[in-house]
Design an enzyme around this catalytic site. Structure first.
Site, PDB file in Angstrom:
ATOM      1  N   GLY A  66       6.787   2.500 -11.179  1.00 35.28           N
ATOM      2  CA  GLY A  66       6.350   1.354 -11.966  1.00 35.28           C
ATOM      3  C   GLY A  66       5.178   0.640 -11.325  1.00 35.28           C
ATOM      4  O   GLY A  66       4.977   0.731 -10.112  1.00 35.28           O
ATOM      5  N   ASP A  67       4.415  -0.049 -12.152  1.00 35.60           N
ATOM      6  CA  ASP A  67       3.314  -0.865 -11.654  1.00 35.60           C
ATOM      7  C   ASP A  67       3.067  -1.997 -12.638  1.00 35.60           C
ATOM      8  O   ASP A  67       3.256  -1.828 -13.846  1.00 35.60           O
ATOM      9  CB  ASP A  67       2.041  -0.032 -11.485  1.00 35.60           C
ATOM     10  CG  ASP A  67       0.962  -0.802 -10.741  1.00 35.60           C
ATOM     11  OD1 ASP A  67       1.242  -1.272  -9.618  1.00 35.60           O
ATOM     12  OD2 ASP A  67      -0.152  -0.958 -11.276  1.00 35.60           O
ATOM     13  N   THR A  68       2.627  -3.145 -12.112  1.00 30.93           N
ATOM     14  CA  THR A  68       2.390  -4.334 -12.943  1.00 30.93           C
ATOM     15  C   THR A  68       1.077  -4.999 -12.533  1.00 30.93           C
ATOM     16  O   THR A  68       0.794  -5.119 -11.343  1.00 30.93           O
ATOM     17  CB  THR A  68       3.551  -5.346 -12.786  1.00 30.93           C
ATOM     18  OG1 THR A  68       4.766  -4.700 -13.167  1.00 30.93           O
ATOM     19  CG2 THR A  68       3.339  -6.572 -13.642  1.00 30.93           C
TER      20      THR A  68
END
Length: 185
Positions: A66-68
């Site tokens: 995941g990445d934000t």
């Protein structure tokens, strides 16, 4: 099915646990760089790199990356480098709408299965005075945009449209849709 979260993020861990999944945490150590330009492409590319780096070591497992990022006034805002950079980010976001993009990648190397996706949540920051922004600037150096909506003491976000989990860094609704592809094998 062995499930691995390729992230040391306590927030991602909390959300995945809340969803009822049992998993191992094996953090990816990749550099969070990408040549992609659009915010949604950036988060999906980095999420995929994280998932692949762990899946290479555990090819039979289902690995989640995941990445934000925050996108505000034409600029991609990641995690601040230091307190001064956090203040710069908060000043840019102050009183403005911004978009929080979270990308997900789920990979099982042995099954040659790869899924990627992203979610967007719009957030409106309160207009805060300079001294309050300076006070906030040292609190969330490990978070995209330098704020933490889930923190009860963080009054920066006034309202949002979309998924709160997405802002925290793990788009749970998207994950639940994507993981079905792996659970049905």
């Amino acid at each position: 099915m062995r499930l691995i979260l390729a992230s040391a993020s306590p927030r991602r861990k909390d959300i995945l646990t809340r969803l009822g999944y049992k998993f191992d945490v094996i953090s990816s150590d990749i550099k969070e760089n990408t040549l992609k330009k659009r915010p949604h492409a950036k988060v999906m590319d980095i999420a995929l790199k994280k998932a692949f780096s762990v899946a290479a070591l555990y090819p039979g497992a289902v690995v989640i990356g995941g990445d934000t990022i925050v996108y505000c006034k034409g600029e991609v805002l990641g995690k601040p480098k230091d307190k001064k950079d956090a203040l710069r980010l908060l000043n840019k976001e102050n009183g403005s709408w911004q978009s929080v993009y979270s990308g997900l990648a789920i990979v099982c190397k042995d099954k040659n299965k790869i899924l990627t996706g992203y979610d967007i949540t719009k957030c409106k920051a309160r207009k805060l005075d300079k001294s309050t922004l300076e006070e906030l600037s040292g609190k969330h150096l490990d978070k995209a945009g330098a704020y933490a909506m889930q923190d009860k003491d963080d009054m920066f976000i006034e309202r949002f449209e979309g998924s709160a989990d997405n802002v925290v860094g793990f788009p749970s609704e998207l994950f639940l849709e994507m993981i079905k592809e792996f659970e049905n094998d």
